[in-house]
Design an enzyme around this catalytic site. Structure first.
Site, PDB file in Angstrom:
ATOM      1  N   ARG A 206       0.817  -1.217   0.000  1.00 27.85           N
ATOM      2  CA  ARG A 206       0.000   0.000   0.000  1.00 27.85           C
ATOM      3  C   ARG A 206       0.851   1.267   0.000  1.00 27.85           C
ATOM      4  NH1 ARG A 206      -5.521  -0.296   1.687  1.00 27.85           N
ATOM      5  NH2 ARG A 206      -6.268  -2.267   0.890  1.00 27.85           N
TER       6      ARG A 206
ATOM      7  N   ARG B 177      -3.736   6.945   0.583  1.00 25.79           N
ATOM      8  CA  ARG B 177      -4.222   8.140   1.277  1.00 25.79           C
ATOM      9  C   ARG B 177      -3.225   8.867   2.167  1.00 25.79           C
ATOM     10  NH1 ARG B 177      -9.551   6.078   3.996  1.00 25.79           N
ATOM     11  NH2 ARG B 177      -8.345   4.167   3.749  1.00 25.79           N
TER      12      ARG B 177
ATOM     13  N   ARG C 165      -6.789  11.749  -6.231  1.00 22.59           N
ATOM     14  CA  ARG C 165      -7.998  10.969  -5.905  1.00 22.59           C
ATOM     15  C   ARG C 165      -9.261  11.758  -6.237  1.00 22.59           C
ATOM     16  NH1 ARG C 165     -11.902   9.079  -5.697  1.00 22.59           N
ATOM     17  NH2 ARG C 165     -13.017   7.747  -4.263  1.00 22.59           N
TER      18      ARG C 165
ATOM     19  N   ASP D  54      -6.957  -2.607  -7.291  1.00 29.02           N
ATOM     20  CA  ASP D  54      -7.489  -3.213  -6.072  1.00 29.02           C
ATOM     21  C   ASP D  54      -7.814  -4.666  -6.338  1.00 29.02           C
ATOM     22  OD1 ASP D  54      -8.430  -2.298  -3.258  1.00 29.02           O
ATOM     23  OD2 ASP D  54      -9.916  -3.728  -3.948  1.00 29.02           O
TER      24      ASP D  54
ATOM     25  N   TYR E 140     -15.126 -11.156   0.379  1.00 28.54           N
ATOM     26  CA  TYR E 140     -15.770  -9.871   0.056  1.00 28.54           C
ATOM     27  C   TYR E 140     -17.032 -10.094  -0.782  1.00 28.54           C
ATOM     28  CZ  TYR E 140     -11.735  -7.357   1.909  1.00 28.54           C
ATOM     29  OH  TYR E 140     -10.770  -6.858   2.741  1.00 28.54           O
TER      30      TYR E 140
HETATM   31  O1  1CP Z   1       0.056   0.785  -3.246  1.00 26.84           O
HETATM   32  C1  1CP Z   1      -0.433  -0.366  -3.303  1.00 26.84           C
HETATM   33  O2  1CP Z   1      -0.164  -1.246  -2.479  1.00 26.84           O
HETATM   34  C2  1CP Z   1      -1.260  -0.724  -4.524  1.00 26.84           C
HETATM   35  C3  1CP Z   1      -2.674  -0.546  -4.390  1.00 26.84           C
HETATM   36  C4  1CP Z   1      -3.576  -1.479  -3.604  1.00 26.84           C
HETATM   37  C5  1CP Z   1      -3.446  -2.836  -3.261  1.00 26.84           C
HETATM   38  C6  1CP Z   1      -2.259  -3.760  -3.442  1.00 26.84           C
HETATM   39  C7  1CP Z   1      -4.842  -1.053  -3.172  1.00 26.84           C
HETATM   40  C8  1CP Z   1      -5.377   0.314  -3.326  1.00 26.84           C
HETATM   41  N1  1CP Z   1      -5.506  -2.146  -2.652  1.00 26.84           N
HETATM   42  C9  1CP Z   1      -4.669  -3.243  -2.668  1.00 26.84           C
HETATM   43  C10 1CP Z   1      -4.953  -4.596  -2.229  1.00 26.84           C
HETATM   44  C11 1CP Z   1      -6.135  -4.853  -1.369  1.00 26.84           C
HETATM   45  N2  1CP Z   1      -7.385  -4.294  -1.439  1.00 26.84           N
HETATM   46  C12 1CP Z   1      -6.163  -5.837  -0.363  1.00 26.84           C
HETATM   47  C13 1CP Z   1      -5.016  -6.754  -0.042  1.00 26.84           C
HETATM   48  C14 1CP Z   1      -4.011  -6.119   0.847  1.00 26.84           C
HETATM   49  C15 1CP Z   1      -4.493  -5.832   2.236  1.00 26.84           C
HETATM   50  O3  1CP Z   1      -4.817  -6.764   2.961  1.00 26.84           O
HETATM   51  O4  1CP Z   1      -4.469  -4.632   2.595  1.00 26.84           O
HETATM   52  C16 1CP Z   1      -7.439  -5.825   0.214  1.00 26.84           C
HETATM   53  C17 1CP Z   1      -7.930  -6.700   1.342  1.00 26.84           C
HETATM   54  C18 1CP Z   1      -8.212  -4.852  -0.477  1.00 26.84           C
HETATM   55  C19 1CP Z   1      -9.639  -4.506  -0.238  1.00 26.84           C
HETATM   56  C20 1CP Z   1      -9.779  -3.068   0.044  1.00 26.84           C
HETATM   57  N3  1CP Z   1      -9.804  -2.104  -0.921  1.00 26.84           N
HETATM   58  C21 1CP Z   1      -9.766  -2.441   1.290  1.00 26.84           C
HETATM   59  C22 1CP Z   1      -9.569  -3.150   2.616  1.00 26.84           C
HETATM   60  C23 1CP Z   1     -10.794  -3.203   3.435  1.00 26.84           C
HETATM   61  C24 1CP Z   1     -10.592  -4.197   4.544  1.00 26.84           C
HETATM   62  O5  1CP Z   1     -11.299  -5.201   4.477  1.00 26.84           O
HETATM   63  O6  1CP Z   1      -9.752  -3.978   5.443  1.00 26.84           O
HETATM   64  C25 1CP Z   1      -9.894  -1.058   1.076  1.00 26.84           C
HETATM   65  C26 1CP Z   1     -10.005   0.036   2.104  1.00 26.84           C
HETATM   66  C27 1CP Z   1      -9.893  -0.869  -0.332  1.00 26.84           C
HETATM   67  C28 1CP Z   1      -9.876   0.446  -1.059  1.00 26.84           C
HETATM   68  C29 1CP Z   1      -8.501   0.837  -1.462  1.00 26.84           C
HETATM   69  N4  1CP Z   1      -7.666   0.059  -2.255  1.00 26.84           N
HETATM   70  C30 1CP Z   1      -6.498   0.745  -2.473  1.00 26.84           C
HETATM   71  C31 1CP Z   1      -6.599   2.018  -1.804  1.00 26.84           C
HETATM   72  C32 1CP Z   1      -5.560   3.093  -1.829  1.00 26.84           C
HETATM   73  C33 1CP Z   1      -7.843   2.052  -1.167  1.00 26.84           C
HETATM   74  C34 1CP Z   1      -8.414   3.210  -0.376  1.00 26.84           C
HETATM   75  C35 1CP Z   1      -9.338   3.996  -1.243  1.00 26.84           C
HETATM   76  C36 1CP Z   1      -9.315   5.457  -0.971  1.00 26.84           C
HETATM   77  O7  1CP Z   1      -9.965   5.845   0.000  1.00 26.84           O
HETATM   78  O8  1CP Z   1      -8.685   6.221  -1.726  1.00 26.84           O
END
Ligand code: 1CP
Length: 358
Positions: A39, A43, A52, A89, A164
């Site tokens: 990540r 943000r 964003r 994502d 999910y």
């Molecule tokens: O920089 C990076 O790492 C690349 C971008 C990336 C990756 C690898 C994002 C962007 N998401 C992910 C993977 C991801 N998404 C996972 C696996 C890794 C982990 O466990 O953290 C999971 C479970 C998700 C699902 C997801 N998407 C969540 C998690 C919710 C939870 O269950 O805890 C969330 C909040 C998102 C939205 C998201 N994805 C990525 C970002 C930057 C965001 C936030 C969106 C925003 O508010 O801008």
């Protein structure tokens, strides 16, 4: 360092990749170790927040190649990391299969919970067509990356993505997913099979577009008991690895079965992944035992990065003392949290590279 010397010799013969991350994933040791952070885009970076707001929804952002490529490159530029990870994502795959997927500010993902009667409607054939903008992002990132920086593609592993799809949101006790898997194993296996196929195709297309390594995120692997872990984490992962490697045997795959505990060893042995991403709960003694068999990546607690200061320095040094000889990739044990001060990330990279001010 002996390792570095022998790597150089191997490289002379053209057998070792030049990029530091790829060298380690091929089993080599590099000093100081390559560093990237799960990540690393997102943000906590003001430049991410600025971009964003240019897209209406989070999925629009993921499917806008210019914006997604720029976001992918932001942390690499700011911190000179050894790898970029595609900005996308894990939930783009359910979206591409025809499910409704949304992201609610401050709440996270929202999906229509899938029922067994919906399984027939999942459209596996159109996955790579619907995800075409992601491949465009990858091509664009490759054009913008420094020659020494590797590009990592990724996908969610089937169990985690299925949670999910079934819960409709981030799981809490995962009761809906577990009761589906336990009470209706036949249909659950169908769902996992659809995800195995879609994910294998998607990852293969990421390689075709220019991804040089892949990571499979199984963020909720740790909530399963041993038999279920074998069936819904190890087996589908083994199947994806085999399918992806059939066409691209040399592209390394990092597995991240978060929370797997002792089962990390079985996962490493049985899935065919090239490297393991370790969560912060993995004791360093287990990490070392795993490292004897394959490259490991990890595993600083993301909250230590938020704290910064001496706690962070000690945390990094402890991990480097145990695992730094390699093959090792420095990373967090889970993703960066939004509260993280970007200056702490810069300091972390300096410490890992051994150039921090005393
Ligand atoms: O920089 C990076 O790492 C690349 C971008 C990336 C990756 C690898 C994002 C962007 N998401 C992910 C993977 C991801 N998404 C996972 C696996 C890794 C982990 O466990 O953290 C999971 C479970 C998700 C699902 C997801 N998407 C969540 C998690 C919710 C939870 O269950 O805890 C969330 C909040 C998102 C939205 C998201 N994805 C990525 C970002 C930057 C965001 C936030 C969106 C925003 O508010 O801008």
């Amino acid at each position: 360092m002996d390792n570095a010397k022998s790597n150089a010799n191997i490289e002379d013969r053209g057998a070792m990749p030049a990029k530091r991350l790829l060298r380690v994933l091929a089993g080599g040791s590099v000093a100081p170790p390559p560093v990237w952070l799960m990540r690393q885009a997102g943000r906590y970076l003001p430049e991410y927040r600025a971009l964003r707001s240019k897209a209406k929804t989070f999925l629009d952002l993921c499917f806008s190649p210019d914006l997604a490529a720029e976001i992918t490159l932001q942390p690499v530029r700011r911190f000179d990391l050894d790898a970029a990870i595609l900005f996308s994502d894990i939930l783009v795959v359910p979206y591409a299969l025809g499910r409704r997927v949304g992201f609610v500010e401050g709440e996270g993902p929202k999906l229509d919970p899938i029922q067994p009667t919906d399984l027939g409607k999942l459209n596996g054939d159109g996955v790579c067509t619907r995800l075409a903008p992601v491949f465009e992002t990858i091509r664009s990132v490759r054009r913008g990356l420094p020659a020494s920086t590797a590009l990592i593609g990724f996908a969610g592993a089937p169990w985690t993505v299925a949670t999910y799809m079934i819960e409709g949101r981030s799981g809490n006790d995962f009761s809906a997913s577990k009761s589906f898997a336990l009470a209706d194993a036949k249909n659950f296996a169908k769902l996992i099979e659809v995800l195995v196929e879609a994910t294998s195709d998607y990852l293969t297309a990421q390689i075709d577009a220019g991804a040089e390594a892949l990571q499979l995120f199984d963020s909720w692997a740790g909530v399963l008991g041993e038999p279920e872990f074998r069936r819904w984490v190890i087996e589908p992962t083994r199947s994806i690895v085999a399918r992806v490697k059939k066409k691209n045997p040399d592209v390394p795959i990092i597995g991240f079965p978060r929370g797997a505990g002792m089962l990390y060893a079985d996962y490493a042995r049985e899935t065919g992944v090239n490297a393991l991403s370790l969560d912060p709960g993995v004791p360093l003694v287990l990490a070392r035992a795993l490292q004897a068999r394959l490259p490991v990546q990890g595993n600083l607690d993301p909250q230590i990065l938020v704290a910064g200061g001496d706690a962070m320095r000690r945390g990094v040094e402890t991990i480097l003392a145990a695992l730094g000889e390699g093959p090792f990739v420095f990373n967090l044990g889970h993703g960066i949290v939004p509260e993280t001060p970007p200056e702490h990330v810069a300091e972390l990279v300096r410490i890992v590279r051994g150039a921090a001010a005393a």
